[in-house]
Design a protein around this motif. Structure first.
Motif, PDB file in Angstrom:
ATOM      1  N   ASP A 121     -19.737  39.698  -3.538  1.00 33.20           N
ATOM      2  CA  ASP A 121     -21.251  39.847  -2.957  1.00 33.20           C
ATOM      3  C   ASP A 121     -22.149  38.284  -3.098  1.00 33.20           C
ATOM      4  OD1 ASP A 121     -20.842  42.285  -2.344  1.00 33.20           O
ATOM      5  OD2 ASP A 121     -21.868  43.134  -4.270  1.00 33.20           O
ATOM      6  N   VAL A 122     -21.628  37.691  -4.211  1.00 31.73           N
ATOM      7  CA  VAL A 122     -22.336  36.219  -4.578  1.00 31.73           C
ATOM      8  C   VAL A 122     -21.624  35.452  -3.492  1.00 31.73           C
ATOM      9  CG1 VAL A 122     -22.656  34.459  -5.944  1.00 31.73           C
ATOM     10  CG2 VAL A 122     -22.845  36.826  -6.812  1.00 31.73           C
ATOM     11  N   ILE A 123     -20.329  35.353  -3.078  1.00 33.37           N
ATOM     12  CA  ILE A 123     -19.965  34.471  -2.073  1.00 33.37           C
ATOM     13  C   ILE A 123     -20.528  34.700  -0.745  1.00 33.37           C
ATOM     14  CG2 ILE A 123     -17.709  35.577  -1.617  1.00 33.37           C
ATOM     15  CD1 ILE A 123     -16.206  32.863  -1.728  1.00 33.37           C
ATOM     16  N   VAL A 124     -20.540  36.123  -0.318  1.00 36.84           N
ATOM     17  CA  VAL A 124     -21.143  36.246   0.899  1.00 36.84           C
ATOM     18  C   VAL A 124     -22.508  35.907   1.003  1.00 36.84           C
ATOM     19  CG1 VAL A 124     -21.491  38.291   2.304  1.00 36.84           C
ATOM     20  CG2 VAL A 124     -19.336  38.145   1.314  1.00 36.84           C
ATOM     21  N   ASP A 125     -23.132  36.178   0.202  1.00 38.68           N
ATOM     22  CA  ASP A 125     -24.725  35.816  -0.010  1.00 38.68           C
ATOM     23  C   ASP A 125     -24.709  34.353   0.164  1.00 38.68           C
ATOM     24  OD1 ASP A 125     -27.688  36.282  -0.190  1.00 38.68           O
ATOM     25  OD2 ASP A 125     -27.276  35.012  -1.998  1.00 38.68           O
ATOM     26  N   SER A 126     -24.014  33.537  -0.589  1.00 38.64           N
ATOM     27  CA  SER A 126     -23.975  32.041  -0.373  1.00 38.64           C
ATOM     28  C   SER A 126     -23.503  31.613   0.886  1.00 38.64           C
ATOM     29  CB  SER A 126     -22.907  31.479  -1.269  1.00 38.64           C
ATOM     30  OG  SER A 126     -23.101  31.870  -2.723  1.00 38.64           O
ATOM     31  N   ILE A 127     -22.407  32.384   1.523  1.00 43.13           N
ATOM     32  CA  ILE A 127     -22.123  31.928   2.797  1.00 43.13           C
ATOM     33  C   ILE A 127     -23.341  31.950   3.815  1.00 43.13           C
ATOM     34  CG2 ILE A 127     -20.578  32.387   4.929  1.00 43.13           C
ATOM     35  CD1 ILE A 127     -18.329  32.811   2.752  1.00 43.13           C
ATOM     36  N   ARG A 128     -23.800  33.102   3.767  1.00 44.90           N
ATOM     37  CA  ARG A 128     -24.764  33.677   4.775  1.00 44.90           C
ATOM     38  C   ARG A 128     -26.132  32.646   4.754  1.00 44.90           C
ATOM     39  NH1 ARG A 128     -24.048  40.072   4.313  1.00 44.90           N
ATOM     40  NH2 ARG A 128     -22.657  40.493   5.881  1.00 44.90           N
ATOM     41  N   ARG A 129     -26.489  32.549   3.372  1.00 44.07           N
ATOM     42  CA  ARG A 129     -27.728  31.620   3.374  1.00 44.07           C
ATOM     43  C   ARG A 129     -27.542  30.225   3.426  1.00 44.07           C
ATOM     44  NH1 ARG A 129     -29.664  31.081  -1.208  1.00 44.07           N
ATOM     45  NH2 ARG A 129     -28.014  31.741  -2.469  1.00 44.07           N
ATOM     46  N   ARG A 130     -26.600  29.864   2.936  1.00 42.86           N
ATOM     47  CA  ARG A 130     -26.240  28.219   2.911  1.00 42.86           C
ATOM     48  C   ARG A 130     -25.570  27.692   4.174  1.00 42.86           C
ATOM     49  NH1 ARG A 130     -27.941  26.055  -1.817  1.00 42.86           N
ATOM     50  NH2 ARG A 130     -28.891  24.511  -0.342  1.00 42.86           N
ATOM     51  N   LEU A 131     -24.602  28.433   4.509  1.00 43.20           N
ATOM     52  CA  LEU A 131     -23.588  28.186   5.341  1.00 43.20           C
ATOM     53  C   LEU A 131     -23.820  28.143   7.070  1.00 43.20           C
ATOM     54  CD1 LEU A 131     -20.018  28.028   3.425  1.00 43.20           C
ATOM     55  CD2 LEU A 131     -21.643  26.032   3.767  1.00 43.20           C
ATOM     56  N   LEU A 132     -23.999  29.435   7.130  1.00 47.03           N
ATOM     57  CA  LEU A 132     -24.161  30.283   8.569  1.00 47.03           C
ATOM     58  C   LEU A 132     -25.448  29.789   9.035  1.00 47.03           C
ATOM     59  CD1 LEU A 132     -22.623  33.667   8.043  1.00 47.03           C
ATOM     60  CD2 LEU A 132     -21.610  31.445   8.765  1.00 47.03           C
ATOM     61  N   THR A 133     -26.513  29.078   8.278  1.00 49.33           N
ATOM     62  CA  THR A 133     -27.617  28.601   8.773  1.00 49.33           C
ATOM     63  C   THR A 133     -27.608  27.225   9.282  1.00 49.33           C
ATOM     64  OG1 THR A 133     -28.260  27.819   6.584  1.00 49.33           O
ATOM     65  CG2 THR A 133     -29.193  30.110   6.883  1.00 49.33           C
ATOM     66  N   LEU A 134     -26.471  26.755   9.122  1.00 45.67           N
ATOM     67  CA  LEU A 134     -26.153  25.129   9.743  1.00 45.67           C
ATOM     68  C   LEU A 134     -25.697  25.307  11.317  1.00 45.67           C
ATOM     69  CD1 LEU A 134     -23.640  23.917   7.018  1.00 45.67           C
ATOM     70  CD2 LEU A 134     -26.091  23.449   7.036  1.00 45.67           C
ATOM     71  N   PRO A 135     -25.776  24.467  11.927  1.00 45.74           N
ATOM     72  CA  PRO A 135     -25.627  24.274  13.303  1.00 45.74           C
ATOM     73  C   PRO A 135     -24.322  25.064  13.770  1.00 45.74           C
ATOM     74  CG  PRO A 135     -26.827  22.201  12.835  1.00 45.74           C
ATOM     75  CD  PRO A 135     -26.431  22.881  11.449  1.00 45.74           C
ATOM     76  N   SER A 136     -24.363  25.803  14.628  1.00 45.35           N
ATOM     77  CA  SER A 136     -23.138  26.520  15.266  1.00 45.35           C
ATOM     78  C   SER A 136     -21.840  25.633  15.382  1.00 45.35           C
ATOM     79  CB  SER A 136     -23.427  27.672  16.258  1.00 45.35           C
ATOM     80  OG  SER A 136     -23.766  26.968  17.549  1.00 45.35           O
ATOM     81  N   GLU A 137     -22.088  24.326  15.999  1.00 48.22           N
ATOM     82  CA  GLU A 137     -21.166  23.419  16.139  1.00 48.22           C
ATOM     83  C   GLU A 137     -20.462  22.891  15.073  1.00 48.22           C
ATOM     84  OE1 GLU A 137     -24.884  21.262  16.885  1.00 48.22           O
ATOM     85  OE2 GLU A 137     -24.231  23.558  17.355  1.00 48.22           O
ATOM     86  N   THR A 138     -21.047  22.923  13.688  1.00 46.36           N
ATOM     87  CA  THR A 138     -20.661  22.173  12.574  1.00 46.36           C
ATOM     88  C   THR A 138     -19.139  22.643  12.225  1.00 46.36           C
ATOM     89  OG1 THR A 138     -22.945  22.302  11.628  1.00 46.36           O
ATOM     90  CG2 THR A 138     -21.063  22.021  10.267  1.00 46.36           C
ATOM     91  N   VAL A 139     -18.374  21.656  12.232  1.00 45.60           N
ATOM     92  CA  VAL A 139     -17.251  21.666  11.834  1.00 45.60           C
ATOM     93  C   VAL A 139     -16.896  22.075  10.357  1.00 45.60           C
ATOM     94  CG1 VAL A 139     -14.574  20.446  11.862  1.00 45.60           C
ATOM     95  CG2 VAL A 139     -16.225  20.458  13.807  1.00 45.60           C
ATOM     96  N   VAL A 140     -15.940  23.041   9.973  1.00 46.61           N
ATOM     97  CA  VAL A 140     -15.982  23.466   8.563  1.00 46.61           C
ATOM     98  C   VAL A 140     -14.401  23.089   8.231  1.00 46.61           C
ATOM     99  CG1 VAL A 140     -15.671  25.440   7.170  1.00 46.61           C
ATOM    100  CG2 VAL A 140     -17.481  25.602   9.095  1.00 46.61           C
ATOM    101  N   HIS A 141     -14.353  21.870   7.467  1.00 49.16           N
ATOM    102  CA  HIS A 141     -13.325  21.550   6.640  1.00 49.16           C
ATOM    103  C   HIS A 141     -13.144  22.236   5.358  1.00 49.16           C
ATOM    104  CE1 HIS A 141     -12.561  18.510   9.848  1.00 49.16           C
ATOM    105  NE2 HIS A 141     -13.330  17.476   9.634  1.00 49.16           N
ATOM    106  N   THR A 142     -11.894  22.858   5.264  1.00 46.84           N
ATOM    107  CA  THR A 142     -11.668  23.787   4.229  1.00 46.84           C
ATOM    108  C   THR A 142     -10.783  23.157   3.064  1.00 46.84           C
ATOM    109  OG1 THR A 142      -9.683  24.642   5.127  1.00 46.84           O
ATOM    110  CG2 THR A 142     -12.076  25.931   5.543  1.00 46.84           C
TER     111      THR A 142
END
Length: 207
Positions: free
Chosen positions: A169-190
């Motif tokens: 639950d914590v990781i999903v919340d982190s992703i939604r709040r901190r990452l999915l709010t970035l511009p959609s074209e942002t490249v995610v290097h994993t």
């Protein structure tokens, strides 16, 4: 490889093991080096100092940045730091994980949410994204249109949360709040596997 006015993102993959909760797994880890021809930072220091140094070349390493302190991301960090004369920076919430791999050896400095790490004239913004690990962080470089997510967000979904010190639950919340709010074209290097984009990740978290 992304480029902007002499700034580039270089990549290599190193192989080794990940150990936690009494289990050992073979893994391939991504290593990312961000900078220009003179200065750079290294994102994660997994298994192979020689390979990381090959990628760095003759550049000055400003810092070695840990996305989190699982052993497959920091195993050679102190050795690399000694070789290149750069500090290792880790979020303090991952101290317990760091000490499992490097007992009695402290990181050289701490990462904090909102901190900015500067290299070659650009800024990497530290985003605290707990869930996979308590001190997991991502590094957003808006000028390059990229974010380095470690094991927080992969192509296909969130990082694993079935081990100690992790929480789904914590990781999903982190992703939604901190990452999915970035511009959609942002490249995610994993930290492992292929890169993706924020836009490709959005549908995975609609429910």
């Amino acid at each position: 490889m992304a480029e902007r006015e002499g700034i580039r993102v270089d990549h290599t993959t190193t192989s080794g093991t990940f150990s936690l909760d009494g289990q050992v797994h073979e893994v391939d880890n991504n290593v990312w080096v961000v900078g220009d021809d003179h200065d750079c930072v290294v994102v994660d220091a997994p298994h192979d100092v020689a390979e990381i140094r090959r990628l760095v070349g003759r550049r000055r390493v400003v810092a070695i940045l840990a996305t989190h302190a699982h052993d497959d991301h920091v195993r050679v960090a102190p050795e690399l730091a000694a070789a290149v004369g750069a500090p290792v920076l880790v979020h303090p919430d991952d101290t317990v994980l760091w000490e499992m791999t490097h007992p009695g050896v402290e990181p050289d400095g701490a990462l904090a949410d909102g901190q900015i790490v500067e290299v070659a004239g650009i800024a990497l913004h530290v985003l605290h994204t707990p869930g996979h690990a308590p001190g997991a962080v991502c590094f957003h470089a808006p000028e390059l249109g990229v974010v380095f997510t470690g094991d927080t967000l992969f192509a296909g979904g969130p990082g694993a949360t079935g081990r100690s010190y992790s929480d789904h639950d914590v990781i999903v919340d982190s992703i939604r709040r901190r990452l999915l709010t970035l511009p959609s074209e942002t490249v995610v290097h994993t930290g492992h596997g292929e890169s993706t984009t924020i836009g490709e990740a959005l549908p995975l978290f609609e429910h």
